[in-house]
Design a protein around this motif. Structure first.
Motif, PDB file in Angstrom:
ATOM      1  N   THR A 222      17.936  27.102  36.082  1.00 30.69           N
ATOM      2  CA  THR A 222      17.132  25.897  36.339  1.00 30.69           C
ATOM      3  C   THR A 222      17.437  25.343  37.718  1.00 30.69           C
ATOM      4  O   THR A 222      16.548  25.009  38.480  1.00 30.69           O
ATOM      5  CB  THR A 222      17.417  24.806  35.290  1.00 30.69           C
ATOM      6  OG1 THR A 222      18.838  24.563  35.251  1.00 30.69           O
ATOM      7  CG2 THR A 222      16.933  25.236  33.914  1.00 30.69           C
ATOM      8  N   GLU A 223      18.703  25.246  38.052  1.00 30.40           N
ATOM      9  CA  GLU A 223      19.101  24.785  39.373  1.00 30.40           C
ATOM     10  C   GLU A 223      20.523  25.242  39.655  1.00 30.40           C
ATOM     11  O   GLU A 223      21.242  25.646  38.740  1.00 30.40           O
ATOM     12  CB  GLU A 223      19.022  23.256  39.466  1.00 30.40           C
ATOM     13  CG  GLU A 223      19.943  22.553  38.484  1.00 30.40           C
ATOM     14  CD  GLU A 223      19.816  21.052  38.547  1.00 30.40           C
ATOM     15  OE1 GLU A 223      19.107  20.555  39.439  1.00 30.40           O
ATOM     16  OE2 GLU A 223      20.442  20.383  37.715  1.00 30.40           O
ATOM     17  N   ASP A 240      16.223  24.647  42.932  1.00 34.15           N
ATOM     18  CA  ASP A 240      15.888  23.744  41.834  1.00 34.15           C
ATOM     19  C   ASP A 240      14.489  24.127  41.373  1.00 34.15           C
ATOM     20  O   ASP A 240      13.510  23.861  42.057  1.00 34.15           O
ATOM     21  CB  ASP A 240      15.931  22.287  42.308  1.00 34.15           C
ATOM     22  CG  ASP A 240      15.671  21.318  41.163  1.00 34.15           C
ATOM     23  OD1 ASP A 240      15.392  21.781  40.042  1.00 34.15           O
ATOM     24  OD2 ASP A 240      15.748  20.094  41.395  1.00 34.15           O
ATOM     25  N   PRO A 243      11.945  21.194  35.903  1.00 35.68           N
ATOM     26  CA  PRO A 243      11.922  21.410  34.446  1.00 35.68           C
ATOM     27  C   PRO A 243      10.758  22.297  33.987  1.00 35.68           C
ATOM     28  O   PRO A 243      10.944  23.162  33.136  1.00 35.68           O
ATOM     29  CB  PRO A 243      11.809  19.998  33.871  1.00 35.68           C
ATOM     30  CG  PRO A 243      11.509  19.093  35.007  1.00 35.68           C
ATOM     31  CD  PRO A 243      11.889  19.780  36.264  1.00 35.68           C
ATOM     32  N   ALA A 246      11.326  25.940  35.250  1.00 37.28           N
ATOM     33  CA  ALA A 246      12.461  26.535  34.544  1.00 37.28           C
ATOM     34  C   ALA A 246      12.039  26.955  33.138  1.00 37.28           C
ATOM     35  O   ALA A 246      12.400  28.031  32.652  1.00 37.28           O
ATOM     36  CB  ALA A 246      13.615  25.537  34.494  1.00 37.28           C
TER      37      ALA A 246
END
Lengths: 287, 79
Positions: A222-223, A240, A243, A246
């Motif tokens: 996700t990051e 990044d 959300p 990801a």
């Protein structure tokens, strides 16, 4: 040259010319809009423009040439004749430097501090049309010293500093319905594909060029930190995916794994091959 | 009135009809090219933007900026 006799400001010639061409583009766009917006069968298009401007030409202490509009009652203004004509797209492409083809599009101002070229040296290179590290790399340092007086040693030190891998940006791209991460930068690969880690975990490198890599994030990514290891050197940056991205990465990766198992192939996160411009190759450094 | 050069160019071209139709005569006249040669008040402003205007009167005064000149050629293009 003139003194400060007028309240009008002086502006760099480059800035003026950029603004002028932008204004001409806006005029063309406005004229074209009248056709599409008003159902007129014909419209005007600006073909040629010549302007005589009354200005004072000044040179700053840094060697920058500026123009200042002549004010009322001012004597001794120069007349600048500018002639502009419309050109076709192929002519633009033929006469412009293609930054997207530059192997290292970083500006020469971005060379690290310890070997940075000073503003005077950067300006001299600018006069030669050299603005990127990729362009600088193509020059013969001996010829540059002979032409603009920058010592060979200074150029070699700057090129050496610029030869380290560097990540400048990343973006998520969709390929075959699956989100991938495109990493842009310089010196990101040599003859062999680089090793890329996201949040400390090696990921598959699908394509590699010195200025761009395409990697496949794992579902849990996700990051975190992205590391590129090539030629014994390392570049780092932070990624990044956001959300939504990801979640998409995780979902697509899960679907891909199910499909691969159904077809009797190895799971996606077990694959060790990478393909790129140089053809199939082994990606090194997998745990 | 000083305005961006792009607006001045658009306004100048817009005042000339590219096509004149006479239903009575059953004719249409198409203009193929427009050449303008005009005196110009011009001022380089913030960001290098050129503001321009046609001279505001026939009589010159000491308060007027020095006049430049503009030659523009427009062509008619079909949509």
């Amino acid at each position: 040259m003139s003194g400060a006799r007028s309240s009008s400001r002086a502006y760099p010639v480059e800035e003026f010319l950029q603004a002028l061409t932008a204004q001409l583009d806006r005029a063309q766009d406005a004229l074209a809009l009248k056709v599409s917006g008003t159902e007129r069968p014909l419209t005007w298009a600006l073909k040629d423009l010549a302007i005589d401007l009354r200005v004072f030409i000044e040179v700053t202490e840094r060697g920058q040439v500026t123009w200042r509009s002549a004010g009322p009652g001012e004597d001794g203004a120069s007349t600048v004749h500018l002639s502009l004509t419309s050109i076709t797209r192929p002519m633009v492409e033929e006469n412009s430097f293609r930054f997207q083809d530059d192997q290292d599009p970083r500006g020469i101002t971005q060379i690290s501090d310890d070997a940075a070229l000073d503003p005077d040296e950067q300006r001299k290179l600018g006069w030669m049309g050299v603005r990127t590290v990729g362009q600088l790399r193509k020059l013969d340092p001996v010829a540059v010293e002979a032409i603009v007086g920058i010592p060979v040693g200074r150029l070699q030190a700057a090129l050496q500093a610029a030869s380290h891998p560097a990540v400048t940006s990343q973006e998520v791209v969709i390929r075959g319905g699956r989100p991938l991460l495109a990493i842009r930068g310089a010196n990101l690969s040599g003859h062999a594909p680089p090793e890329v880690r996201m949040a400390g975990v090696p990921v598959e490198v699908l394509e590699w060029k010195p200025n761009r890599l395409l990697v496949k994030p794992q579902p849990h990514h996700t990051e975190g930190q992205v590391e590129v290891l090539t030629g014994g050197r390392r570049a780092t940056a932070f990624f990044d995916l956001g959300p939504e991205r990801a979640a998409e990465v995780a979902e697509r990766a899960a679907e891909h794994e199910v499909d691969a198992q159904a077809n009797g192939a190895a799971p996606a996160n077990g694959a060790v091959h990478a393909t790129g411009p140089q053809g199939p190759a082994q990606a090194g450094g997998r745990p | 009135m000083m305005r961006p050069l792009s607006e001045l160019l658009t306004a100048l071209a817009d005042r000339v009809a590219s096509t004149v139709v006479s239903e009575e005569a059953g004719l249409a006249l198409h203009v193929s090219q427009l050449d303008l040669e005009l005196p110009l008040e011009a001022q380089i402003g913030p960001g290098g933007e050129l503001a321009a205007s046609l001279p505001r009167g026939r009589l010159a005064t000491g308060f007027d900026p020095l006049l430049g000149k503009m030659r523009a050629r427009f062509e008619v293009r079909p949509r």
